[in-house]
Design a protein around this motif. Sequence first.
Motif, PDB file in Angstrom:
ATOM      1  N   ASP A  85       0.826  -1.211   0.000  1.00 50.60           N
ATOM      2  CA  ASP A  85       0.000   0.000   0.000  1.00 50.60           C
ATOM      3  C   ASP A  85       0.860   1.261   0.000  1.00 50.60           C
ATOM      4  OD1 ASP A  85      -2.322  -1.552   0.064  1.00 50.60           O
ATOM      5  OD2 ASP A  85      -2.337  -1.616   2.258  1.00 50.60           O
ATOM      6  N   GLY A  86       1.954   1.200  -0.765  1.00 51.75           N
ATOM      7  CA  GLY A  86       2.794   2.375  -0.933  1.00 51.75           C
ATOM      8  C   GLY A  86       3.775   2.647   0.189  1.00 51.75           C
ATOM      9  N   ARG A  87       3.813   1.776   1.200  1.00 56.04           N
ATOM     10  CA  ARG A  87       4.746   1.969   2.316  1.00 56.04           C
ATOM     11  C   ARG A  87       5.736   0.816   2.373  1.00 56.04           C
ATOM     12  NH1 ARG A  87       1.376   4.763   7.281  1.00 56.04           N
ATOM     13  NH2 ARG A  87      -0.029   6.022   5.980  1.00 56.04           N
ATOM     14  N   ASP A  88       6.944   1.109   2.846  1.00 58.32           N
ATOM     15  CA  ASP A  88       8.006   0.113   2.910  1.00 58.32           C
ATOM     16  C   ASP A  88       7.960  -0.621   4.246  1.00 58.32           C
ATOM     17  OD1 ASP A  88       9.631   0.675   0.387  1.00 58.32           O
ATOM     18  OD2 ASP A  88       9.579   2.672   1.300  1.00 58.32           O
ATOM     19  N   HIS A  89       7.719  -1.929   4.169  1.00 61.15           N
ATOM     20  CA  HIS A  89       7.640  -2.746   5.382  1.00 61.15           C
ATOM     21  C   HIS A  89       8.733  -3.807   5.390  1.00 61.15           C
ATOM     22  CE1 HIS A  89       3.809  -1.292   7.063  1.00 61.15           C
ATOM     23  NE2 HIS A  89       3.474  -1.065   5.801  1.00 61.15           N
ATOM     24  N   VAL A  90       9.298  -4.041   6.569  1.00 56.47           N
ATOM     25  CA  VAL A  90      10.324  -5.062   6.733  1.00 56.47           C
ATOM     26  C   VAL A  90       9.688  -6.443   6.559  1.00 56.47           C
ATOM     27  CG1 VAL A  90      11.986  -6.109   8.329  1.00 56.47           C
ATOM     28  CG2 VAL A  90      11.697  -3.611   8.262  1.00 56.47           C
ATOM     29  N   THR A  91      10.279  -7.248   5.671  1.00 58.20           N
ATOM     30  CA  THR A  91       9.780  -8.614   5.449  1.00 58.20           C
ATOM     31  C   THR A  91      10.694  -9.660   6.065  1.00 58.20           C
ATOM     32  OG1 THR A  91      10.918  -8.669   3.306  1.00 58.20           O
ATOM     33  CG2 THR A  91       8.595  -7.991   3.317  1.00 58.20           C
ATOM     34  N   GLY A  92      11.925  -9.288   6.377  1.00 59.51           N
ATOM     35  CA  GLY A  92      12.848 -10.233   6.983  1.00 59.51           C
ATOM     36  C   GLY A  92      14.078  -9.528   7.515  1.00 59.51           C
ATOM     37  N   VAL A  93      14.683 -10.118   8.539  1.00 61.67           N
ATOM     38  CA  VAL A  93      15.900  -9.563   9.149  1.00 61.67           C
ATOM     39  C   VAL A  93      16.900 -10.697   9.298  1.00 61.67           C
ATOM     40  CG1 VAL A  93      16.873  -8.326  11.116  1.00 61.67           C
ATOM     41  CG2 VAL A  93      14.479  -7.916  10.438  1.00 61.67           C
ATOM     42  N   LEU A  94      18.102 -10.512   8.796  1.00 60.06           N
ATOM     43  CA  LEU A  94      19.135 -11.537   8.903  1.00 60.06           C
ATOM     44  C   LEU A  94      19.565 -11.698  10.362  1.00 60.06           C
ATOM     45  CD1 LEU A  94      21.426 -10.672   5.870  1.00 60.06           C
ATOM     46  CD2 LEU A  94      19.887 -12.621   6.068  1.00 60.06           C
ATOM     47  N   GLU A  95      19.454 -12.913  10.860  1.00 60.57           N
ATOM     48  CA  GLU A  95      19.885 -13.186  12.226  1.00 60.57           C
ATOM     49  C   GLU A  95      21.371 -12.854  12.385  1.00 60.57           C
ATOM     50  OE1 GLU A  95      16.406 -15.968  11.396  1.00 60.57           O
ATOM     51  OE2 GLU A  95      18.171 -15.277  10.322  1.00 60.57           O
ATOM     52  N   GLY A  96      21.696 -12.150  13.459  1.00 57.57           N
ATOM     53  CA  GLY A  96      23.081 -11.791  13.725  1.00 57.57           C
ATOM     54  C   GLY A  96      23.533 -10.504  13.076  1.00 57.57           C
ATOM     55  N   GLY A 123       7.436  -6.481   9.673  1.00 52.64           N
ATOM     56  CA  GLY A 123       6.237  -5.668   9.842  1.00 52.64           C
ATOM     57  C   GLY A 123       6.513  -4.206  10.075  1.00 52.64           C
ATOM     58  N   ASP A 124       7.714  -3.866  10.576  1.00 53.86           N
ATOM     59  CA  ASP A 124       8.043  -2.463  10.809  1.00 53.86           C
ATOM     60  C   ASP A 124       7.946  -1.666   9.509  1.00 53.86           C
ATOM     61  OD1 ASP A 124       8.566  -3.088  13.424  1.00 53.86           O
ATOM     62  OD2 ASP A 124      10.749  -2.963  13.257  1.00 53.86           O
ATOM     63  N   GLU A 125       7.373  -0.493   9.583  1.00 48.56           N
ATOM     64  CA  GLU A 125       7.379   0.420   8.439  1.00 48.56           C
ATOM     65  C   GLU A 125       8.639   1.274   8.502  1.00 48.56           C
ATOM     66  OE1 GLU A 125       5.285   4.493   6.773  1.00 48.56           O
ATOM     67  OE2 GLU A 125       4.253   3.359   8.348  1.00 48.56           O
ATOM     68  N   ILE A 126       9.435   1.246   7.447  1.00 53.89           N
ATOM     69  CA  ILE A 126      10.633   2.084   7.401  1.00 53.89           C
ATOM     70  C   ILE A 126      10.227   3.431   6.815  1.00 53.89           C
ATOM     71  CG2 ILE A 126      12.981   2.334   6.533  1.00 53.89           C
ATOM     72  CD1 ILE A 126      12.579   0.030   8.530  1.00 53.89           C
ATOM     73  N   VAL A 127      10.283   4.465   7.636  1.00 54.91           N
ATOM     74  CA  VAL A 127       9.820   5.792   7.246  1.00 54.91           C
ATOM     75  C   VAL A 127      10.899   6.562   6.512  1.00 54.91           C
ATOM     76  CG1 VAL A 127       8.902   7.983   8.090  1.00 54.91           C
ATOM     77  CG2 VAL A 127       8.231   5.827   9.203  1.00 54.91           C
ATOM     78  N   SER A 128      12.107   6.551   7.074  1.00 54.95           N
ATOM     79  CA  SER A 128      13.195   7.319   6.472  1.00 54.95           C
ATOM     80  C   SER A 128      14.538   6.821   6.988  1.00 54.95           C
ATOM     81  CB  SER A 128      13.046   8.814   6.787  1.00 54.95           C
ATOM     82  OG  SER A 128      13.152   9.031   8.188  1.00 54.95           O
ATOM     83  N   VAL A 129      15.596   7.239   6.315  1.00 57.49           N
ATOM     84  CA  VAL A 129      16.964   6.971   6.756  1.00 57.49           C
ATOM     85  C   VAL A 129      17.697   8.306   6.775  1.00 57.49           C
ATOM     86  CG1 VAL A 129      19.137   5.775   6.283  1.00 57.49           C
ATOM     87  CG2 VAL A 129      16.946   4.640   5.788  1.00 57.49           C
ATOM     88  N   THR A 183      14.395   5.578  10.861  1.00 60.35           N
ATOM     89  CA  THR A 183      13.135   5.930  11.504  1.00 60.35           C
ATOM     90  C   THR A 183      12.066   4.937  11.069  1.00 60.35           C
ATOM     91  OG1 THR A 183      13.742   8.276  11.550  1.00 60.35           O
ATOM     92  CG2 THR A 183      11.405   7.742  11.819  1.00 60.35           C
ATOM     93  N   LEU A 184      11.337   4.384  12.046  1.00 60.87           N
ATOM     94  CA  LEU A 184      10.339   3.359  11.751  1.00 60.87           C
ATOM     95  C   LEU A 184       9.065   3.586  12.544  1.00 60.87           C
ATOM     96  CD1 LEU A 184      10.297   1.158  14.343  1.00 60.87           C
ATOM     97  CD2 LEU A 184      12.581   0.710  13.445  1.00 60.87           C
ATOM     98  N   ARG A 185       8.000   2.917  12.097  1.00 58.30           N
ATOM     99  CA  ARG A 185       6.731   2.894  12.834  1.00 58.30           C
ATOM    100  C   ARG A 185       6.314   1.454  13.060  1.00 58.30           C
ATOM    101  NH1 ARG A 185       4.946   7.131   9.229  1.00 58.30           N
ATOM    102  NH2 ARG A 185       4.825   9.132  10.327  1.00 58.30           N
ATOM    103  N   ARG A 186       5.671   1.201  14.194  1.00 59.88           N
ATOM    104  CA  ARG A 186       5.189  -0.142  14.499  1.00 59.88           C
ATOM    105  C   ARG A 186       3.669  -0.227  14.475  1.00 59.88           C
ATOM    106  NH1 ARG A 186      10.009  -2.544  18.068  1.00 59.88           N
ATOM    107  NH2 ARG A 186      11.054  -3.377  16.209  1.00 59.88           N
ATOM    108  N   SER A 187       3.002   0.890  14.204  1.00 59.15           N
ATOM    109  CA  SER A 187       1.554   0.894  14.019  1.00 59.15           C
ATOM    110  C   SER A 187       1.233   1.925  12.948  1.00 59.15           C
ATOM    111  CB  SER A 187       0.822   1.228  15.320  1.00 59.15           C
ATOM    112  OG  SER A 187       1.186   2.517  15.782  1.00 59.15           O
ATOM    113  N   LYS A 188       0.158   1.689  12.221  1.00 55.90           N
ATOM    114  CA  LYS A 188      -0.176   2.574  11.111  1.00 55.90           C
ATOM    115  C   LYS A 188      -0.420   3.999  11.592  1.00 55.90           C
ATOM    116  CE  LYS A 188      -3.084   2.899   7.017  1.00 55.90           C
ATOM    117  NZ  LYS A 188      -4.186   2.280   6.234  1.00 55.90           N
ATOM    118  N   ASP A 189       0.350   4.931  11.020  1.00 51.35           N
ATOM    119  CA  ASP A 189       0.254   6.351  11.373  1.00 51.35           C
ATOM    120  C   ASP A 189       0.514   6.600  12.859  1.00 51.35           C
ATOM    121  OD1 ASP A 189      -0.410   6.945   8.718  1.00 51.35           O
ATOM    122  OD2 ASP A 189      -2.520   6.502   9.105  1.00 51.35           O
TER     123      ASP A 189
END
Length: 461
Positions: free
Chosen positions: A162-173, A184-190, A212-218
């Motif tokens: 829906d036009g927002r960047d969400h984390v789909t996976g994180v490399l362990e370690g 699930g985290d939304e990446i807002v900016s770097v 910068t990230l969000r854990r809930s919509k808006d």
Amino acid sequence: MATRDGIAPFPITSVKSMPPQKSIALVALTLVALAIQPAAAQRTVETQQRALQEPDARRLLEAVVTTIERRFFDTEKLARLNFRKRAEEAANEIAAARDANEAAARINELLAKLETSHTQVFTPDDIEYYFIADVFSAERQPDTWAAPNMLAGTGFFTAKVDGRDHVTGVLEGSPAHAAGIRAGDEIVSVDGAPYHPVRSFKRRVGETADITLRRSKDGPAETRPIPVIAMQPAKAFDRAMQASARVIEKNGKRIGYVHVWHVRSPDALAEALADIDASRRSYRNHEGRFIRGGDFTATGARRPDQVLDALIVDNRVKIGGQASVAEQFLSVLAGPRGGYVEASGRNDRSRGPSPKSFKGRSIMLIDSGTRSAGELFAQGYKTENLGPLYGSKTPGAVSGGSIEQLPGGLILYIATSRVTMDGTVLEGLGVAPTREIPRPIPYSAGADPVLDAAIAELAGN
């Protein structure tokens, strides 16, 4: 950085060099994590940027079409589509592209008409570019392919929803894992600028990026400083696979878990399992040689004294791998197996090994990210009745691929063979799970109902 057994599998300090990769033929791609000299990574990025300044779109298109005519395995489809004519009809629109990224996007619209996986143009702004360059770098000349496989990043992956960047996976370690980034985290900016999977971290190796990230919509945004490292795809996946290995204890059962990030290194899978299962202190490597494990793992941690009651193989891969390696992965779980992988194209035909079957309880996790050799691994697991598959259907992206270097430093990934598993064509069909379990990603805070269901089943709930 806090990690399993206090070991940091992703070094952040520089090393002077690394051994070259072996030249291999792949079904799909492979990602991330060996730190190199920051200056070297910056020079590589700058070279790629210069190559993109004045793309010759017509020359690029002709190189793609000529290569497709020469190497694409389905010659009947090329003739049926009259591919050359379609390319000529699209030439003016492609030539009007403003830059290499736009030219590649328009050429990919043309290639999509072939309706075949592993057939696409990638630029240095595509994260897959680095996966493929790493996989095939040993086949290229050192002066042109010395370091394009190094990717600056922190160890997480995203997709737009829906036009927002969400984390789909994180490399362990990885640094991102240590910083608590979750699926699930939304990446807002770097660093206050719009996020891009590649551009956000270019020329930042050795620095810290404010993500910068969000854990809930808006909802409220939070910023986390995370080290940026230079990552080499295959090495990173191996390290993450080993760092993922753990024992989940529930209802008196010892359930092993390992995350297969790519189907490329059977020895890495064997070592990950040996880290958590006393029965696997000794095992056969992918060449069939018997390896006798000691009391300590490759990371220096003491090996377990107990045998696992069950095993969860998380085959929700990021990249596929080599067709024959899917057989070797099955052999790590079950010993040599029946059936075989076969690839047939213009110039190749190959088989994998044979006999025997696995005895024990296990569950494999799959989803839309389980591609290529990952799908072959899943199909073989299913055919051999090693256990049920939990999750969602795989995409059916199973062709044998190779690459060609294009003008301007771009890459053409091209399907050069048709691949089957035990006589079954998976291209366009995929592998269906035994139990369909969706995993919503946006704002999920790392929740994983697929893994939870597998644990509950193996623990006897």
